[in-house]
Scaffold this motif. Sequence first.
Motif, PDB file in Angstrom:
ATOM      1  N   ASP A   1       0.988  -1.156  -0.025  1.00 12.87           N
ATOM      2  CA  ASP A   1      -0.022  -0.047   0.031  1.00 12.87           C
ATOM      3  C   ASP A   1       0.849   1.328   0.151  1.00 12.87           C
ATOM      4  O   ASP A   1       1.621   1.562   0.999  1.00 12.87           O
ATOM      5  N   PRO A   2       0.788   1.934  -1.143  1.00 15.16           N
ATOM      6  CA  PRO A   2       1.747   3.227  -1.239  1.00 15.16           C
ATOM      7  C   PRO A   2       1.530   4.083  -0.054  1.00 15.16           C
ATOM      8  O   PRO A   2       2.365   5.035   0.406  1.00 15.16           O
ATOM      9  N   GLU A   3       0.125   4.151   0.391  1.00 13.46           N
ATOM     10  CA  GLU A   3      -0.031   5.087   1.646  1.00 13.46           C
ATOM     11  C   GLU A   3       0.636   4.469   3.268  1.00 13.46           C
ATOM     12  O   GLU A   3       0.667   5.459   3.900  1.00 13.46           O
ATOM     13  N   GLN A   4       1.048   3.322   3.089  1.00 18.35           N
ATOM     14  CA  GLN A   4       1.498   2.897   4.353  1.00 18.35           C
ATOM     15  C   GLN A   4       2.969   2.403   4.094  1.00 18.35           C
ATOM     16  O   GLN A   4       3.676   2.487   5.289  1.00 18.35           O
ATOM     17  N   ASN A   5       3.750   2.099   3.343  1.00 16.55           N
ATOM     18  CA  ASN A   5       4.817   1.547   3.093  1.00 16.55           C
ATOM     19  C   ASN A   5       6.010   2.414   3.390  1.00 16.55           C
ATOM     20  O   ASN A   5       7.230   1.977   3.323  1.00 16.55           O
ATOM     21  N   HIS A   6       5.832   3.587   3.488  1.00 14.82           N
ATOM     22  CA  HIS A   6       6.973   4.733   3.798  1.00 14.82           C
ATOM     23  C   HIS A   6       7.244   4.546   5.098  1.00 14.82           C
ATOM     24  O   HIS A   6       8.214   5.031   5.689  1.00 14.82           O
ATOM     25  N   GLU A   7       6.355   4.022   5.951  1.00 20.08           N
ATOM     26  CA  GLU A   7       6.413   3.620   7.322  1.00 20.08           C
ATOM     27  C   GLU A   7       6.010   1.941   7.721  1.00 20.08           C
ATOM     28  O   GLU A   7       5.376   1.908   8.758  1.00 20.08           O
ATOM     29  N   PHE A   8       6.986   1.447   7.130  1.00 18.07           N
ATOM     30  CA  PHE A   8       6.977  -0.070   7.502  1.00 18.07           C
ATOM     31  C   PHE A   8       7.733  -0.236   8.673  1.00 18.07           C
ATOM     32  O   PHE A   8       8.799  -0.119   8.767  1.00 18.07           O
ATOM     33  N   ARG A   9       6.882  -1.062   9.823  1.00 22.06           N
ATOM     34  CA  ARG A   9       7.600  -1.084  11.188  1.00 22.06           C
ATOM     35  C   ARG A   9       7.915  -2.644  11.110  1.00 22.06           C
ATOM     36  O   ARG A   9       6.991  -3.581  11.153  1.00 22.06           O
ATOM     37  N   ASP A  10       9.282  -2.965  11.239  1.00 24.12           N
ATOM     38  CA  ASP A  10      10.021  -4.370  11.598  1.00 24.12           C
ATOM     39  C   ASP A  10       9.807  -4.437  12.924  1.00 24.12           C
ATOM     40  O   ASP A  10      10.363  -3.583  13.843  1.00 24.12           O
ATOM     41  N   LEU A  11       9.230  -5.625  13.439  1.00 21.62           N
ATOM     42  CA  LEU A  11       9.191  -5.825  14.945  1.00 21.62           C
ATOM     43  C   LEU A  11      10.443  -5.845  15.539  1.00 21.62           C
ATOM     44  O   LEU A  11      10.724  -5.547  16.848  1.00 21.62           O
ATOM     45  N   TYR A  12      11.518  -6.599  14.883  1.00 18.71           N
ATOM     46  CA  TYR A  12      13.095  -6.611  15.341  1.00 18.71           C
ATOM     47  C   TYR A  12      13.656  -5.116  15.616  1.00 18.71           C
ATOM     48  O   TYR A  12      14.136  -4.871  16.655  1.00 18.71           O
ATOM     49  N   LEU A  13      13.272  -4.370  14.598  1.00 16.87           N
ATOM     50  CA  LEU A  13      13.964  -3.101  14.640  1.00 16.87           C
ATOM     51  C   LEU A  13      13.241  -2.078  15.849  1.00 16.87           C
ATOM     52  O   LEU A  13      13.867  -1.305  16.193  1.00 16.87           O
ATOM     53  N   ASN A  14      12.020  -2.256  15.733  1.00 14.09           N
ATOM     54  CA  ASN A  14      11.285  -1.558  16.438  1.00 14.09           C
ATOM     55  C   ASN A  14      11.163  -0.223  16.125  1.00 14.09           C
ATOM     56  O   ASN A  14      10.983   0.876  16.849  1.00 14.09           O
ATOM     57  N   PHE A  15      11.390   0.267  14.825  1.00 11.40           N
ATOM     58  CA  PHE A  15      11.047   1.524  14.293  1.00 11.40           C
ATOM     59  C   PHE A  15      10.824   1.462  12.779  1.00 11.40           C
ATOM     60  O   PHE A  15      10.813   0.340  12.199  1.00 11.40           O
ATOM     61  N   ALA A  16      10.126   2.501  12.146  1.00  8.07           N
ATOM     62  CA  ALA A  16       9.640   2.406  10.965  1.00  8.07           C
ATOM     63  C   ALA A  16      10.874   2.541   9.888  1.00  8.07           C
ATOM     64  O   ALA A  16      11.623   3.230  10.010  1.00  8.07           O
ATOM     65  N   ILE A  17      10.645   1.654   8.634  1.00  5.39           N
ATOM     66  CA  ILE A  17      11.442   1.903   7.500  1.00  5.39           C
ATOM     67  C   ILE A  17      10.711   2.323   6.401  1.00  5.39           C
ATOM     68  O   ILE A  17       9.504   1.953   6.016  1.00  5.39           O
ATOM     69  N   ASP A  18      11.244   3.133   5.606  1.00  9.37           N
ATOM     70  CA  ASP A  18      10.975   3.827   4.483  1.00  9.37           C
ATOM     71  C   ASP A  18      11.204   2.681   3.247  1.00  9.37           C
ATOM     72  O   ASP A  18      12.220   2.467   2.456  1.00  9.37           O
ATOM     73  N   LEU A  19       9.889   2.148   2.821  1.00  8.01           N
ATOM     74  CA  LEU A  19      10.085   1.264   1.526  1.00  8.01           C
ATOM     75  C   LEU A  19       9.213   1.742   0.509  1.00  8.01           C
ATOM     76  O   LEU A  19       9.015   1.024  -0.418  1.00  8.01           O
ATOM     77  N   SER A  20       9.158   3.072   0.331  1.00  7.84           N
ATOM     78  CA  SER A  20       8.301   3.802  -0.477  1.00  7.84           C
ATOM     79  C   SER A  20       9.054   3.895  -2.135  1.00  7.84           C
ATOM     80  O   SER A  20       8.547   3.969  -3.020  1.00  7.84           O
TER      81      SER A  20
END
Length: 805
Positions: free
Chosen positions: A455-474
């Motif tokens: 989803d382009p509206e969400q993947n700029h803040e994809f949260r990986d549980l191990y990292l525990n912070f958002a990653i930009d996949l846009s």
Amino acid sequence: MELENYDSFPQELPLIIEEDIFLYPFMIAPLFLDDKENIDAVEDAINNNKLVIVTVSKQGHENSRKEGHFYDVGVIGNIMRKVSLPDGKTKVLFQGLAKGKITHYSEENSTLAKVDLLEPKEYSQESVESIIEVLREQVKKLSRVNSKFPVDLIKTIEENDDAVRIADLISSVLRIKKDDAYKLFSEVDVEKRLLEIIETIKKEIEALKIQKEITQKVNSKIEKTHKDYFLKEQIKAIQKELGSDNQKDNEIKAYKKKLKKLKKFMPKDGYKETKRQIEKLSRMHQDSPDASLLQTYIEQVLEIPFGEYADARISVSNVEEQLNKDHYSLCKAKERISEYFAVKELLEKRNIETLKSRGTVLCFVGPPGVGKTSLANSISQALHRPLVRIALGGMEDVNELRGHRRTYVGAMPGRLVKGLVDAKKMNPVVVLDEIDKVGANHRGDPTAVMLEVLDPEQNHEFRDLYLNFAIDLSQVIFVATANDARRIPPALKDRMEFIEISSYTPNEKYHIAKDYLIPQELEKHGLKKSEISLSKPTIEKIISEYTREAGVRNLRRVFSKLFRKAVKKIVSQEDTTKVTINTQNLKNYLDNPIFEIDQADKKNQVGVTNGLAWTAVGGDVLKTEAVKLRGKGVLSVTGNMGDVMKESSRISYSVVKLLIDNKKLKVDEKDIPKTAKEKEENTNVEASEIYKRYDIHLHIPEGATPKDGPSAGITMATTIASILTNRPVKSDIAMTGELTLSGKVLPIGGLKEKLIAAHKAKMKKVLIPRKNYQRDLDDIPSEVKKSMEIKAVDTIEDVLKETLV
């Protein structure tokens, strides 16, 4: 108290059987008895003022008084005192007087045994003295090795001259097995007995020495380990005082330096989290179990290529050039990919950054081997971006994509973050392979994670549980592949645009083989083009008779098999410089042909119709058969059909009945069976009696293959009409279409694959629904359209006019 006060020997004495050790004549020892027979024996001795004999049970026969389960020698003595204990046991004080031997014992009276004295043989004092001196030396050695050896015994032995007494004293303190103790106890030859005791002591000394050496080695090893640990700790303390213990400090400094470089590219919460963990690690002792987990986390985060992007700008011309270079045909797919990147190129040129990530995710759908994944490879090469392939087939654990929480042992980031680390760029091309085969279970639903990723509206803040912070996949270009779009959840479908990649025609396969597969396989097998001769008819025969697929993967395997055999021929036969493979000798390389689709029958048949079907591996021609049997108008269907096809068969039967009732379908009266009365009266029978007096059995061959779908209506209706009217169906006509109860023909899907299958089966005419004729005919390859007549039909009457002879 001496033996003279009792009856002479041999005599019958009460028998006490001990479990552990032999007693000797000089001993006064307490015995704890809980066995009834032993207690009865004690009572008998006390009441009748008798002596008793105490012997020992053999190994493995404790608490048994059977003959042979105890030794036949023991100590004759008297009971000095008897006390009953609270736990039910009886304590007696026993005084040994002499050795005895059991001469007779009966299990019927198990508390008594006939006993005689066990007297030693006469011996010469002079011959024994030298042996006793050696024995005394050995006993002294044993006392030095064995710290538990009684010191008083040495003095007693030195002061005593009685050889038998000395032998008994030493035997009583030796740690030996029951059988060995019995041999020493029962030996009447004094000289021999003393020599055996010397040998036993020597063995015990050796065993104790080995045991002592092992203990010393173990202790020294433990001491060395402790010593090493304390020395290391001292060295650490000294290095800390001198300021030379800087390995950990250097690592912390390197982490902080790297984090500082990534600060402007990392999300704020990611920077704060990583910095906090580095500070925590710096305060933690390096031997702490949590230190390695923290260090792993920090290293994983710092490996993510924040701020690293492929610099090459998107160029539609490069994409088109690469697609045409790597793939033959697939015009529609190539055109859509070009349009997709044309939009991205325009956004780049006009610097419209906010809209870059709002593109649609492409999903290539088609049978195996048609080039779905290789299209993604071409996109990657054209854009000069790394390719990351994530195989989703059979994935059931949602944490495979989203990562594991750090509270779990062995936690790691998800596949998407690992893909970025492997690619070393934040904008790779990610292929989500087999997205239709993702499975959901108790561990979660991975397709729910895919909703966020795609989803382009969400993947700029994809949260990986191990990292525990958002990653930009846009900036990642996601390309999905699937064999069957129907298996993808509707919510996930909504986030993708599907590009159908259908089966290749024989002509397309020929060009792919000639221009791509054969050159690639020649290179892979180390062959030159001049060393192999393959004519066009040979390649066409391989395609038509040796492959059964929608794509070209198996075709590649066939060429690989050919070239392997050719290589073997060139290597083994020195005079062979060129291998010619033609239609005549093809069987020598590939054995017997495998026909893909049954060719059109030359003879028209009643109740046999050619239907067209779509499968996950391309189109196919299915012959629908029917027979009529005397009955009551029952329709039965076989052939592993699904619910949809079974409903279609009932609809088709009803439509044909309606046509007969409305006299739109003529039935010959001769085909209607008459009753005896009707024959006698020669009465006419109504046409509707044809389906009332016959049962219809409808079958689609290859019962092991499941079949379902809304496209076999007109095929089954034609078959039923043919069998009821006894009119043959044209063998060179194939058809596809669904029926309504009113007889209208409805549109179907997968038309391209079905027409290609008809083309391969050499059909002359194909009947398709009108809407498909108007809507989908442009997508059909020209060679298919030229090879046969494609006719549109609106109703079942149109179908029967074309098909029935």
